[in-house]
Each structure stands twice: as C-alpha cells, then as structure tokens.
Design an enzyme around this catalytic site. Structure first.
Site, PDB file in Angstrom:
ATOM      1  N   ARG A  88       0.886  -1.176   0.000  1.00 49.97           N
ATOM      2  CA  ARG A  88       0.000   0.000   0.000  1.00 49.97           C
ATOM      3  C   ARG A  88       0.920   1.221   0.000  1.00 49.97           C
ATOM      4  O   ARG A  88       1.583   1.507   0.990  1.00 49.97           O
ATOM      5  CB  ARG A  88      -0.910  -0.021   1.232  1.00 49.97           C
ATOM      6  CG  ARG A  88      -1.862   1.170   1.358  1.00 49.97           C
ATOM      7  CD  ARG A  88      -2.710   0.998   2.606  1.00 49.97           C
ATOM      8  NE  ARG A  88      -3.464   2.194   2.930  1.00 49.97           N
ATOM      9  CZ  ARG A  88      -4.730   2.411   2.590  1.00 49.97           C
ATOM     10  NH1 ARG A  88      -5.385   1.498   1.896  1.00 49.97           N
ATOM     11  NH2 ARG A  88      -5.350   3.519   2.949  1.00 49.97           N
ATOM     12  N   HIS A 139      -7.031   1.357  -6.907  1.00 52.67           N
ATOM     13  CA  HIS A 139      -7.438   0.676  -5.670  1.00 52.67           C
ATOM     14  C   HIS A 139      -8.240  -0.567  -6.065  1.00 52.67           C
ATOM     15  O   HIS A 139      -9.442  -0.664  -5.823  1.00 52.67           O
ATOM     16  CB  HIS A 139      -8.278   1.621  -4.814  1.00 52.67           C
ATOM     17  CG  HIS A 139      -8.293   1.286  -3.362  1.00 52.67           C
ATOM     18  ND1 HIS A 139      -7.826   0.083  -2.865  1.00 52.67           N
ATOM     19  CD2 HIS A 139      -8.746   1.984  -2.281  1.00 52.67           C
ATOM     20  CE1 HIS A 139      -7.975   0.072  -1.546  1.00 52.67           C
ATOM     21  NE2 HIS A 139      -8.526   1.205  -1.169  1.00 52.67           N
ATOM     22  N   ASP A 164     -16.386   9.299  -2.484  1.00 54.51           N
ATOM     23  CA  ASP A 164     -15.188   9.175  -1.662  1.00 54.51           C
ATOM     24  C   ASP A 164     -14.874  10.552  -1.104  1.00 54.51           C
ATOM     25  O   ASP A 164     -15.440  11.560  -1.541  1.00 54.51           O
ATOM     26  CB  ASP A 164     -14.024   8.645  -2.508  1.00 54.51           C
ATOM     27  CG  ASP A 164     -12.842   8.157  -1.679  1.00 54.51           C
ATOM     28  OD1 ASP A 164     -12.931   8.166  -0.437  1.00 54.51           O
ATOM     29  OD2 ASP A 164     -11.824   7.758  -2.280  1.00 54.51           O
TER      30      ASP A 164
END
Length: 304
Positions: A103, A130, A222
């Site tokens: 990540r 993602h 988001d």
C-alpha cells in the site's frame, strides 16, 4: 489470471468474475465455519507506506483465516525507509514469503516490485488504483442486485484511485458508468483511455452531478481530500461544494439505488449523514467484503 494483481486494467472480465465467484464461495464457507481448502503455512508480507485500517486488518485477518500468516512491515521500519531500492526489497522478500501486498503512493513502485519479485504481488492501494476496494464494491453490488450487466454505476466526486478502478472494473463487468467531477479533478488518462475503447455509449464524464446520477442503480463517492492531500482540503471543499451525495441526488437515481463508499467518510462533505445512515447496511457490507474479495485474490494467486 496473471501472477500479480496490480490494477484492474490487467484483468479480463473472466478474471474479475472468477475472483467474485471465489469470494462468494469463501464468504459462504467462513459463515458456515467450513475450513478453507488452502495450503497451510503460507505467508503474506504487507508493506505499508500509507496508514490503513481496512486494508491492514482485512488482509491480516484474511491470510489467517486461510491458514497462513501475515507479516506487517511499514516502510519507516524497513530498509525501504533508508533508501534500499524496491527491486532489491522484492528480491529479498520473495525468498522469504509466498506473497507481497503493498500500500503505497506511486503505481510505478508496485509495478517494479512485481517485476523483480518471484512471488505474487498485490496492490493494496496506490494513488492511481485501488483494485481490491473496487472488487469488493462489485461483489457487494452483485450481492444486492443479483447481477451486474446492464446496471448503471455513478461516481460523484474526485477522480481519484477509486474512481479510476471503478471505471475499469464496472465497465469490464458490463455496467454503464457515469462520472461527475469538477474540471481539474478528472480521472487518470489511463482509465479514460480504457473507457473510450469500450464500444457503445457505456461511459459518460460530466461536471454535472445531477446528470450523472440520473437513472443510477449504484452511486459511489469518496472523500474530497485523500491521504496526502490534507494541505489542499480547503481548496477542495470549495471545488467540490456542489458534488455532495444528498437527498436531491438520490431522488434522481433509480428506486433502490445503492451507495458505495470506501470509508472513512467525511459526513457533511461528500455525503450527508442522513444518506449515509440510510445506506449504512450496504456501506458496511462493502467494508466486510474487502475481507472476502482479498481472500479470493490471495487464494487464487497463492494456491497454485
């Protein structure tokens, strides 16, 4: 499937459906208390250059539930933090473990890690993509709607990594996709180039949230300022002021329209608290499905 999961652009539609079907099966086994058919003793190294709640816990719990072990490695406490080339880290870690999840910020880091690793590499998040999140999202949509093909998915907000992966993943599953974001905050050209290659009128990009939401079966959103963009928060609040998912937006969508939010949510900004709580069941099922989708990815990549 390929050796690695780096971005949804690398997957075929059949690859995505295989992951979803495997995730459904593993989820059903977990709920029934059935032991997974997975080789014992597998190890997953998890490299974190960005902080995390869902990615850290879901991957670590997931490999444990499969019968393996997760090893947490922050870049600050590893030699990566002292300048070791990522290619050298790849060649070392792939001699110790069976899979690497990372990540981080740059997609190029993930690509280089995979190039030099002898074991599978999973992209847990980059600024570009993602994939694990969107696979969990698509899994959730199929659970609720019973299908994917022919549905309309809408994203309202910043054209960020989630938007990039949502465009690719939803289009590859036969969904129509509409994106609404302000000028200057559009999705990455790589995602838009893929969308342009899809036949028909399956994709639209607009700066009008109302147009994007019309007839939607699922609306994604988001936060307006993602990790690393905190210094732009005030500027972004102004730019995204009209891009909130609220009652007016939901009224334009199809009856039964779902909400998907990757979390954490800044209620009162990208989504009202009222709409969030009305769709909390879908949102937290989505969060749970990070576990099951990622277990499916690890299962398929590590069981070979």
């Amino acid at each position: 499937m390929n050796k690695d999961l780096l971005k949804l652009l690398d997957l075929t539609s059949d690859d995505i459906l295989l992951i979803l079907d495997t995730a459904d099966a593993l989820k059903a086994q977990q709920k029934a208390g059935v032991k997974h058919d997975f080789p014992a003793g597998k190890s997953l190294v998890m490299i974190f250059s960005k902080n995390s709640t869902r990615t850290r816990v879901s991957f670590e719990a997931g490999i444990y539930q499969l019968g393996g072990q997760g090893i947490f490695l922050s870049s600050a406490e590893s030699q990566l933090g002292r300048g070791e080339p990522i290619r050298d880290t790849a060649r070392v870690l792939s001699r110790y473990c069976d899979c690497i999840m990372i990540r981080t910020y740059a997609q190029e880091e993930v690509e280089e890690l995979a190039e030099y690793s002898a074991v599978p590499v999973i992209n847990g998040l980059t600024d570009f993509a993602h994939p694990c999140q969107v696979l969990a999202d698509i899994m959730t949509i199929r659970e609720y709607k019973g299908k994917l093909e022919g549905l309309k998915a809408c994203f309202i907000g910043d054209g960020n990594n989630v938007a990039n992966s949502m465009i690719v993943g939803c289009l590859k599953c036969g969904m129509d996709v509409s994106i609404a974001c302000p000028d200057g905050y559009r999705p990455d050209a790589r995602a838009l180039d893929f969308a342009a290659s899809v036949k028909g009128n399956a994709f639209t990009l607009t700066d009008k949230p109302e147009a994007a939401a019309a007839g939607a079966d699922v609306i994604f959103t988001d936060v307006w300022a993602s990790m690393g963009q905190e210094g732009e928060a005030q500027k972004r609040r102004k730019a995204f002021f009209d891009f909130q998912v609220n009652d007016d937006i939901m009224a334009l969508a199809n009856p039964g329209c779902m909400i998907q939010h990757c979390l954490p949510a800044h209620k009162g900004e990208e989504i009202t608290e009222k709409v969030f709580e009305e769709h909390a069941g879908e949102i937290f099922d989505e969060a749970e499905n990070r576990l099951h989708a990622q277990k499916a990815i690890m299962y398929l990549l590590m069981k070979r």
